[in-house]
Design a protein around this motif. Structure first.
Motif, PDB file in Angstrom:
ATOM      1  N   VAL A  36       0.899  -5.684  -5.106  1.00 40.26           N
ATOM      2  CA  VAL A  36       0.109  -4.735  -4.315  1.00 40.26           C
ATOM      3  C   VAL A  36      -0.834  -3.955  -5.232  1.00 40.26           C
ATOM      4  N   ILE A  37      -0.332  -3.538  -6.385  1.00 39.53           N
ATOM      5  CA  ILE A  37      -1.174  -2.797  -7.339  1.00 39.53           C
ATOM      6  C   ILE A  37      -2.327  -3.683  -7.815  1.00 39.53           C
ATOM      7  N   VAL A  38      -2.027  -4.929  -8.159  1.00 43.31           N
ATOM      8  CA  VAL A  38      -3.067  -5.870  -8.601  1.00 43.31           C
ATOM      9  C   VAL A  38      -4.086  -6.075  -7.474  1.00 43.31           C
ATOM     10  N   ALA A  39      -3.634  -6.158  -6.240  1.00 45.01           N
ATOM     11  CA  ALA A  39      -4.529  -6.343  -5.094  1.00 45.01           C
ATOM     12  C   ALA A  39      -5.448  -5.123  -4.929  1.00 45.01           C
ATOM     13  N   PHE A  40      -4.886  -3.927  -5.047  1.00 45.61           N
ATOM     14  CA  PHE A  40      -5.719  -2.710  -4.930  1.00 45.61           C
ATOM     15  C   PHE A  40      -6.756  -2.628  -6.049  1.00 45.61           C
ATOM     16  N   VAL A  41      -6.343  -2.929  -7.289  1.00 47.73           N
ATOM     17  CA  VAL A  41      -7.277  -2.907  -8.412  1.00 47.73           C
ATOM     18  C   VAL A  41      -8.386  -3.934  -8.176  1.00 47.73           C
ATOM     19  N   SER A  42      -7.991  -5.111  -7.727  1.00 48.71           N
ATOM     20  CA  SER A  42      -8.981  -6.159  -7.445  1.00 48.71           C
ATOM     21  C   SER A  42      -9.927  -5.724  -6.323  1.00 48.71           C
ATOM     22  N   LEU A  43      -9.398  -5.113  -5.277  1.00 48.77           N
ATOM     23  CA  LEU A  43     -10.214  -4.636  -4.170  1.00 48.77           C
ATOM     24  C   LEU A  43     -11.182  -3.553  -4.639  1.00 48.77           C
ATOM     25  N   TYR A  44     -10.716  -2.637  -5.483  1.00 43.65           N
ATOM     26  CA  TYR A  44     -11.564  -1.568  -6.007  1.00 43.65           C
ATOM     27  C   TYR A  44     -12.717  -2.155  -6.840  1.00 43.65           C
ATOM     28  N   ARG A  45     -12.376  -3.104  -7.720  1.00 45.61           N
ATOM     29  CA  ARG A  45     -13.401  -3.719  -8.563  1.00 45.61           C
ATOM     30  C   ARG A  45     -14.406  -4.510  -7.719  1.00 45.61           C
ATOM     31  N   THR A  46     -13.913  -5.198  -6.708  1.00 51.92           N
ATOM     32  CA  THR A  46     -14.790  -5.972  -5.830  1.00 51.92           C
ATOM     33  C   THR A  46     -15.748  -5.037  -5.094  1.00 51.92           C
ATOM     34  N   ARG A  47     -15.238  -3.898  -4.606  1.00 54.48           N
ATOM     35  CA  ARG A  47     -16.086  -2.935  -3.907  1.00 54.48           C
ATOM     36  C   ARG A  47     -17.173  -2.403  -4.850  1.00 54.48           C
TER      37      ARG A  47
END
Length: 161
Positions: free
Chosen positions: A15-26
């Motif tokens: 979940v943490i990796v997904a949030f970091v990835s989502l933040y970077r993608t945004r």
């Protein structure tokens, strides 16, 4: 129970990796949107410049200047510095702030209005300048471009030297 907490730990890390990835993608999408907006503005400016250059190719540009003829008499040259033929050209030259022409009447009325002035063509006019005149003059010229657009220019002119 230990295997279950390892599963939970792995899920939390995922979940943490997904949030970091989502933040970077945004952030990347925001950057790309700004880049696209800037590229769009640049393209718009380039199109304006190209249109202006195209208009200049199809436009006349009438201006005038004083010169000393054989070191004796001031004359005026009216010249088309544009790239197209000017039609129905008019020219007036007055003492600044006054409604008094300094052009020799017979010469000016013979040459203006001019039906056309080609690019780089000059029309020379005689002047009648006395020593009591202020050295500042106002010229007004008008012409039609090939597309029928009427242009007018007001020039502030001074005697050379």
């Amino acid at each position: 129970m230990l295997p279950l907490s390892i599963s939970y730990g792995i899920a939390v890390v995922a979940v943490i990796v997904a949030f970091v990835s989502l933040y970077r993608t945004r952030k990347q999408v925001e950057f790309e949107n700004k880049l696209n907006e800037t590229a769009s503005k640049l393209t718009h400016l380039q199109l304006e410049i190209l249109q202006r250059e195209e208009d200049e190719k199809n436009s006349a540009d009438i201006t005038a200047y004083f010169y000393l003829d054989r070191g004796e008499r001031y004359r005026v040259a009216v010249v088309n510095i544009g790239q197209a033929v000017a039609r129905d050209v008019t020219f007036q030259l007055n003492v600044a702030g006054e409604n008094r022409s300094i052009l020799v009447a017979g010469d000016a009325s013979e040459k203006f209005p001019a039906s056309s002035i080609r690019p780089d063509e000059k029309v020379y006019l005689l002047t009648s300048i006395d020593l009591n005149m202020a050295p500042n003059f106002t010229a007004i010229t008008s012409w039609k471009n090939p597309n029928g657009e009427l242009k007018e220019r007001k020039l502030q002119m001074n005697l050379p030297g």
